[in-house]
Design an enzyme around this catalytic site. Structure first.
Site, PDB file in Angstrom:
ATOM      1  N   ARG A  95      -1.711 -21.258  38.875  1.00 60.32           N
ATOM      2  CA  ARG A  95      -3.064 -21.519  38.391  1.00 60.32           C
ATOM      3  C   ARG A  95      -3.916 -20.260  38.371  1.00 60.32           C
ATOM      4  O   ARG A  95      -4.662 -20.015  37.413  1.00 60.32           O
ATOM      5  CB  ARG A  95      -3.730 -22.618  39.235  1.00 60.32           C
ATOM      6  CG  ARG A  95      -5.184 -22.919  38.908  1.00 60.32           C
ATOM      7  CD  ARG A  95      -5.496 -22.951  37.425  1.00 60.32           C
ATOM      8  NE  ARG A  95      -4.678 -23.882  36.676  1.00 60.32           N
ATOM      9  CZ  ARG A  95      -4.505 -23.827  35.356  1.00 60.32           C
ATOM     10  NH1 ARG A  95      -5.077 -22.850  34.655  1.00 60.32           N
ATOM     11  NH2 ARG A  95      -3.757 -24.697  34.741  1.00 60.32           N
ATOM     12  N   LYS A 104     -23.571  -8.790  30.726  1.00 66.83           N
ATOM     13  CA  LYS A 104     -23.553 -10.249  30.885  1.00 66.83           C
ATOM     14  C   LYS A 104     -22.125 -10.708  31.165  1.00 66.83           C
ATOM     15  O   LYS A 104     -21.483 -11.394  30.377  1.00 66.83           O
ATOM     16  CB  LYS A 104     -24.120 -10.921  29.641  1.00 66.83           C
ATOM     17  CG  LYS A 104     -25.584 -10.571  29.389  1.00 66.83           C
ATOM     18  CD  LYS A 104     -26.097 -11.157  28.089  1.00 66.83           C
ATOM     19  CE  LYS A 104     -27.542 -10.753  27.844  1.00 66.83           C
ATOM     20  NZ  LYS A 104     -28.060 -11.240  26.546  1.00 66.83           N
ATOM     21  N   LYS A 126     -35.562  -0.834  29.138  1.00 66.73           N
ATOM     22  CA  LYS A 126     -35.696  -2.036  28.312  1.00 66.73           C
ATOM     23  C   LYS A 126     -37.160  -2.458  28.227  1.00 66.73           C
ATOM     24  O   LYS A 126     -38.050  -1.793  28.755  1.00 66.73           O
ATOM     25  CB  LYS A 126     -34.809  -3.143  28.868  1.00 66.73           C
ATOM     26  CG  LYS A 126     -33.333  -2.715  29.000  1.00 66.73           C
ATOM     27  CD  LYS A 126     -32.409  -3.868  29.227  1.00 66.73           C
ATOM     28  CE  LYS A 126     -32.220  -4.676  27.974  1.00 66.73           C
ATOM     29  NZ  LYS A 126     -31.204  -5.744  28.135  1.00 66.73           N
ATOM     30  N   GLU A 144     -34.745   0.716  24.649  1.00 65.90           N
ATOM     31  CA  GLU A 144     -34.826  -0.462  23.781  1.00 65.90           C
ATOM     32  C   GLU A 144     -36.233  -0.572  23.199  1.00 65.90           C
ATOM     33  O   GLU A 144     -37.220  -0.427  23.923  1.00 65.90           O
ATOM     34  CB  GLU A 144     -34.516  -1.716  24.601  1.00 65.90           C
ATOM     35  CG  GLU A 144     -34.733  -3.028  23.869  1.00 65.90           C
ATOM     36  CD  GLU A 144     -34.632  -4.221  24.809  1.00 65.90           C
ATOM     37  OE1 GLU A 144     -33.499  -4.552  25.188  1.00 65.90           O
ATOM     38  OE2 GLU A 144     -35.674  -4.784  25.173  1.00 65.90           O
ATOM     39  N   ASP A 202     -33.897  -3.999  19.096  1.00 63.05           N
ATOM     40  CA  ASP A 202     -33.639  -5.320  19.659  1.00 63.05           C
ATOM     41  C   ASP A 202     -34.298  -6.423  18.840  1.00 63.05           C
ATOM     42  O   ASP A 202     -35.515  -6.408  18.615  1.00 63.05           O
ATOM     43  CB  ASP A 202     -34.144  -5.367  21.097  1.00 63.05           C
ATOM     44  CG  ASP A 202     -33.765  -6.661  21.796  1.00 63.05           C
ATOM     45  OD1 ASP A 202     -32.582  -7.041  21.737  1.00 63.05           O
ATOM     46  OD2 ASP A 202     -34.653  -7.278  22.410  1.00 63.05           O
TER      47      ASP A 202
END
Length: 291
Positions: free
Chosen positions: A98, A133, A165, A199, A220
């Site tokens: 598994r 992510k 960002k 960004e 963005d």
């Protein structure tokens, strides 16, 4: 990034999670002397990734188990293809199956969806890259899978590149600090080898950012028209990355605006595990694969 030590550390943790006090089922039902053979079989077409991880699940469970990988990471395969063969003590194979499958299915799923994105932009100069992510603890595994699919990696972590960002810029603006001056101050303090990306979410932010002397600008959630305007305005002065609203239906048009890089969070946070199965035979008696 996917070194043997990282593989062993993560796989050992997974095996300990799955069988903290041993495999009660195999140890109570399967004779200690029983041996088995197994084949890793594709239930659907895809791109393979995670061969060394799959093999490690068996090796770390019982070093007497041997794994023969029949495809390399990055190889495409058809439904029904045999991807690996496993042989050795039956108990160990049943204990490890598994965990081996979980990693191979997850990584091959990421490689397969990445290959689809790469194919969509192959006629352009755009590079498909991943993001941060990723599943906590599995970043090296998942980013290796992106490369298996023909994609590329963004910065590995918060520690290896500067990426300012929208929230960083908002803090600067709230303090009355010029973005250009703040970036120039950071550049002066950082080693010359450190890459800096910023960004922006509006065309009017482009020039103040470029004036600082950064290396990459991320556009963005720009519309296609604004992406084209941004690329023309930047005119090759820095690397141009597009992000936001990227999926298989939009990525081709985004690439055709002339951006250099397209970052796609979905490569890792939304990839479906590929359907792979482990068909096991013990003493010529077939055993149903794990579900």
């Amino acid at each position: 990034m996917l070194t043997p030590s990282i593989i062993d550390r993560v796989v050992i943790a997974a095996l300990e999670e799955d069988a903290p006090w041993g495999d009660l089922t195999s140890e109570s039902l399967i004779p200690a002397t029983a041996t088995a053979r197994a084949e890793l079989v594709a239930r659907e077409a895809g791109v393979f990734s995670g061969g060394d991880v799959f093999a490690a699940a068996f090796r770390l469970t019982d070093p007497r188990i041997t794994v023969e990988l029949l495809v390399d990471d990055g190889d495409g395969f058809a439904s029904g293809a045999v991807l690996a063969r496993v042989s050795g003590p039956a108990r160990g194979i049943l204990t490890a199956e598994r965990i081996g499958l979980n990693f191979a299915q997850r990584m091959s799923g990421i490689a397969t969806i990445t290959a689809s994105y790469v194919a969509e932009v192959a006629h352009t100069g755009a590079r498909i890259v991943d993001t941060r992510k990723t599943t906590p603890g599995l970043r090296a595994f998942e980013r290796h899978a992106v490369r298996s699919g023909g994609g590329h990696n963004h910065r590995h972590s918060l520690s290896d590149a500067v990426m300012a960002k929208d929230n960083h810029l908002a803090v600067l603006a709230a303090g009355g600090v010029s973005v250009t001056a703040a970036l120039q101050g950071a550049i002066a303090r950082l080693p010359h080898t450190t890459h800096i990306e910023v960004e922006v979410d509006r065309v009017d932010q482009i020039e103040p950012v470029l004036a600082a002397g950064i290396g990459t600008i991320m556009l963005d959630n720009f519309s296609l028209d604004d992406l084209r305007r941004g690329v023309a305005q930047i005119a090759g002065r820095v690397t141009v990355e597009a992000s936001g609203g990227v999926n298989l239906d939009t990525v081709r048009a985004i690439a055709e605006t002339g951006v250099d890089v397209i970052s796609v969070g979905a490569l890792t946070h939304s990839a479906r595990a590929l359907d792979l199965g482990l068909d096991i035979t013990i003493d010529a008696a077939p055993v149903i694969a794990a579900r």
